[in-house]
Design a protein around this motif. Sequence first.
Motif, short mmCIF file in Angstrom:
data_model
loop_
_atom_site.label_atom_id
_atom_site.label_comp_id
_atom_site.label_asym_id
_atom_site.label_seq_id
_atom_site.Cartn_x
_atom_site.Cartn_y
_atom_site.Cartn_z
N SER A 3 0.81 -1.22 0.00
CA SER A 3 0.00 0.00 0.00
C SER A 3 0.84 1.27 0.00
CB SER A 3 -0.93 0.01 1.21
OG SER A 3 -0.19 0.08 2.42
N GLY A 4 2.15 1.11 0.11
CA GLY A 4 3.05 2.26 0.10
C GLY A 4 3.20 2.95 1.44
N ASN A 5 2.70 2.34 2.51
CA ASN A 5 2.77 2.96 3.84
C ASN A 5 4.05 2.62 4.60
OD1 ASN A 5 0.22 4.20 3.61
ND2 ASN A 5 -0.79 2.29 4.20
N TRP A 6 4.84 1.70 4.06
CA TRP A 6 6.09 1.32 4.72
C TRP A 6 7.10 0.89 3.67
CZ3 TRP A 6 8.18 -3.83 5.00
CH2 TRP A 6 9.35 -3.92 5.77
N GLN A 7 8.36 1.26 3.90
CA GLN A 7 9.44 0.85 3.02
C GLN A 7 10.55 0.22 3.86
OE1 GLN A 7 10.04 0.85 -0.38
NE2 GLN A 7 7.84 1.24 -0.52
N PRO A 8 11.11 -0.89 3.44
CA PRO A 8 12.21 -1.50 4.19
C PRO A 8 13.43 -0.60 4.17
CG PRO A 8 11.93 -2.59 2.07
CD PRO A 8 10.77 -1.66 2.23
#
Length: 237
Positions: free
Chosen positions: A128-133
Amino acid sequence: MSEPFKGFNASKDNVIRVHAQFFTELLPQIDDMAELKLTLYCYHVLHQIDGAYRYLHYSDFRENGAFMGMLEATAPDKDPDELLDETIMKALSRGTLLYVAVELETGPEALYFMNTDKGREAIDQLKSGNWQPDRVRAVEVLPPRLNAFALYEANIGPLTPRIKDEIVDAEEEFSAAWVEDAINQAVQQNVRKWSYVRAVLKRWQQEGKRQDERLSGSGLEDGKRYATGKYADFIDS
């Protein structure tokens, strides 16, 4: 032939939590020694990773000499890369691991999560684009250290069933390493209560955790922030 195992240490140090479902549902299904070793390796390594979500890169498997040695011992005549790929695929097919492809600053990368509530949530947040590693290097497998249960008993108080459940829940929400560091910070600030530990974890979650807090805490002034600031509501009097 290797020497016989001398037995587990009687202390609570170096304990890694394994889901009960591993023994009741997963273990009876696993009929491949390489897959079993990979599954246990994931438990061991993910336990040591900080952050909101814990995951492994392909390199965390391939570049760990000890793990690859154990894996290759199950099929000495097979190509190591082929064996690793087959074993990861078995864990994915069984549903033990989850997989997602991402584009990192170093290029395309495969990330592997344990099939837990947090693992499934991580993939949903990623898609969903709410978190990036943010971890691009291979994880370092650290030497054993006191776990949260032992730290709490040694420095704060008795490990009651309620506190044990609180620690288990906190490790699932924040990571075992964060919980251990927060307990150490409570000891340094001489505020030896679980509610203070919980307040530390909440602040790190909302404001970020500085690298120096991992080992030494952040001093008396930060201690006052928990006791008198917006996180005071988390602390019992």
